[in-house]
Design an enzyme around this catalytic site. Structure first.
Site: not given
Ligand SMILES: Cc1cc2nc3c(=O)[nH]c(=O)nc-3n(C[C@H](O)[C@H](O)[C@H](O)COP(=O)(O)OP(=O)(O)OC[C@H]3O[C@@H](n4cnc5c(N)ncnc54)[C@H](O)[C@@H]3O)c2cc1C
Length: 465
Positions: A143-144, A186, A203, A320, A444
């Site tokens: 759920t991230g 940044l 910061e 990600a 190179h």
């Molecule tokens: C602006 C920004 C830039 C970023 N850039 C990078 C980058 O360049 N490289 C990188 O590696 N990482 C980056 N990240 C971080 C990256 O987005 C996260 O680490 C990654 O998305 C985590 O993946 P996840 O699958 O754990 O969760 P998430 O991508 O957060 O997905 C979770 C999903 O679960 C769903 N969910 C939550 N609760 C429920 C529920 N109860 N029922 C049903 N669905 C639910 C949500 O709707 C969502 O779709 C960035 C983040 C941000 C905010």
């Protein structure tokens, strides 16, 4: 019907886990509360931010670098709505791609908010309030995370924004206050600076990019400063008054003291992210948490039989590719294989210009752990391709074990550092030595020759220095 596996959340952790499990023959479902698949990364994170970083970099180049290469163009004009459309189309292409892959792998999608009501039972509530129960042998929580907020400062996503609002601003702010000098602050600060904002970054700590190699942080701050970003370190924003035409932020020394006021048109709160478990029913079924994150063992298993967790919601870097690798590993474990993630070799990239990339240990971590190491460093000023491209900012630094020469950490500031870090990551995955990189033929002229030279510099035998 009872699924073998139901994944809650379709971010990079969740959808990759579902696909891998389906490839291995499991009957799989996903539950997603949002309108589109792909989670934070595809909808409001990695993908849209990189689209804006790419477009704003080209805008900046056209305005400042083209003439020096003999390309005469009229001063570029910004069409912000068109740039936002470019970003939105990129996002749409990616989220539609995930929908296609889920279908291709015969994964059922249940749209609505998932709540675990018992091990093996998920109640899914749709936008219309209707509920259905999904029965499943195993559950993976993916759920991230969500934006971390500052106490007393309300994010309206118009003037006081999180990263989500900063990706959809309707006009270029004259002055942008960024709270937090981490990756997101940044990157998005760079986007708006390139498009014309005056950017001030506040910061709390006495350095930018906490957790990254200190030497890298120092040089990167100098480069961003030259580009026009201003930093206020060891300072904290304690309040933002939004009653007037411009925002008025109270900024105090981190250690306490008299506040000063900084005016801005938009404030970006970028102090980090927190795991997201709202409404998931974890208390209800008794899933143990630690420091706000779901507690798991080495096999991604929670304390409750049949419930697993991966990605931003568990410990480790919120990235990600870390979430994806955990998704693959847990799917393989559930299919009876030996899934595994090498946590010592997870690269980290900041997609500014130049980029910053690292993998493995920093010098500070090695010193603290008392591990003797040798350092090999090579600047891009001495790399032929960087010289001719005029992208000479930065360096490659390789830290290798003093006894075995095994690569322990690699840190790069430079154009395309994010791509170059992959060869260091592979070397580390294979338990490689600096000598292995040094003896590998590099094409190179490429920027990657600086990685080879830094590896040679570990044994004090760099050629071009
Ligand atoms: C602006 C920004 C830039 C970023 N850039 C990078 C980058 O360049 N490289 C990188 O590696 N990482 C980056 N990240 C971080 C990256 O987005 C996260 O680490 C990654 O998305 C985590 O993946 P996840 O699958 O754990 O969760 P998430 O991508 O957060 O997905 C979770 C999903 O679960 C769903 N969910 C939550 N609760 C429920 C529920 N109860 N029922 C049903 N669905 C639910 C949500 O709707 C969502 O779709 C960035 C983040 C941000 C905010």
């Amino acid at each position: 019907m009872t699924y073998d596996l139901t994944v809650i959340g379709t971010g990079p952790g969740g959808y990759v886990c579902a696909i891998r499990a389906a490839q291995l023959g499991l009957k799989v479902a996903v539950v997603e509360k949002d309108r589109t698949f792909g989670g934070t990364c595809l909808n409001v994170g990695c993908i849209p931010s990189k689209a804006l970083l790419h477009a704003s970099h080209l805008f900046d180049e056209a305005g400042h670098e083209f003439a020096g290469m003999g390309i005469k163009v009229p001063a570029p004009k910004l069409d912000l709505p068109a740039m936002m459309k470019f970003k939105d189309e990129g996002v749409a292409g990616n989220v539609n791609g995930v929908a296609f892959l889920l279908k291709k792998n015969k994964i059922d999608a249940h749209i609505g908010r998932g709540k675990i009501v018992a091990p093996g039972k998920i109640e899914v509530t749709g936008a219309d309030g209707k509920t259905q129960t999904v029965e499943t042998k195993n559950i993976v929580i993916a759920t991230g995370s969500d934006v971390a907020r500052l106490k007393g400062i309300e994010i309206d996503e118009k003037r006081i924004v999180s990263s989500t609002g900063a990706l959809t601003l309707e006009a270029v702010p004259k002055k942008l206050l960024v709270v937090g000098a981490g990756v997101i602050g940044l990157e998005l600060g760079s986007v708006w600076r390139r498009l014309g904002s005056e950017v001030v970054v506040v910061e709390f700590l006495d350095r930018i990019l906490p957790g990254m190699d200190a030497e890298v942080g120092k040089q990167f701050q100098r480069i961003l400063g030259k580009q026009g970003m201003t930093f206020k370190l060891s300072s904290k924003v304690t309040a933002i008054d939004s009653s007037g035409k411009t925002l008025k932020a109270s900024v105090e020394p981190a250690a306490g003291g008299a506040p000063e006021m900084i005016e801005a048109d938009v404030a970006l709160i970028a102090i980090g992210r927190i795991p997201y478990t709202e409404g998931l029913g974890l208390d209800y079924v008794g899933v143990k948490m630690e420091k706000g994150r779901v507690l798991i063992d080495a096999d991604f298993k929670t304390n409750i039989e049949g419930i697993y967790a991966i990605g931003d919601v568990v410990a480790g870097p919120m990235l990600a590719h870390k979430a994806e690798d955990e998704g693959v590993a847990v799917a393989e474990i559930l299919a009876g294989q030996a899934g595994h993630v090498s946590y010592d070799a997870i690269p980290n990239v900041i997609y500014t210009f130049p980029e910053v990339a690292s993998v493995g240990k920093t010098e500070e971590e090695l010193k603290q752990a008392g591990i003797p190491y040798n350092t090999g460093k090579f600047p891009f000023t001495a790399n032929g391709r960087a010289k001719v491209n005029r992208t000479t900012d930065g360096f490659v630094k390789i830290l290798a074990d003093a006894k075995t020469d095994r690569v322990l950490g690699v840190h790069i500031i430079g154009a395309d550092a994010g791509t170059m870090i992959t060869e260091a990551t592979i070397a580390m995955e294979f338990g490689g030595a600096a000598e292995d990189i040094a003896r590998t033929c590099h094409p190179h002229p490429t920027l990657s020759e600086a990685v080879k030279e830094a590896a040679m510099a570990v044994a004090k035998r760099a050629i071009h220095m």
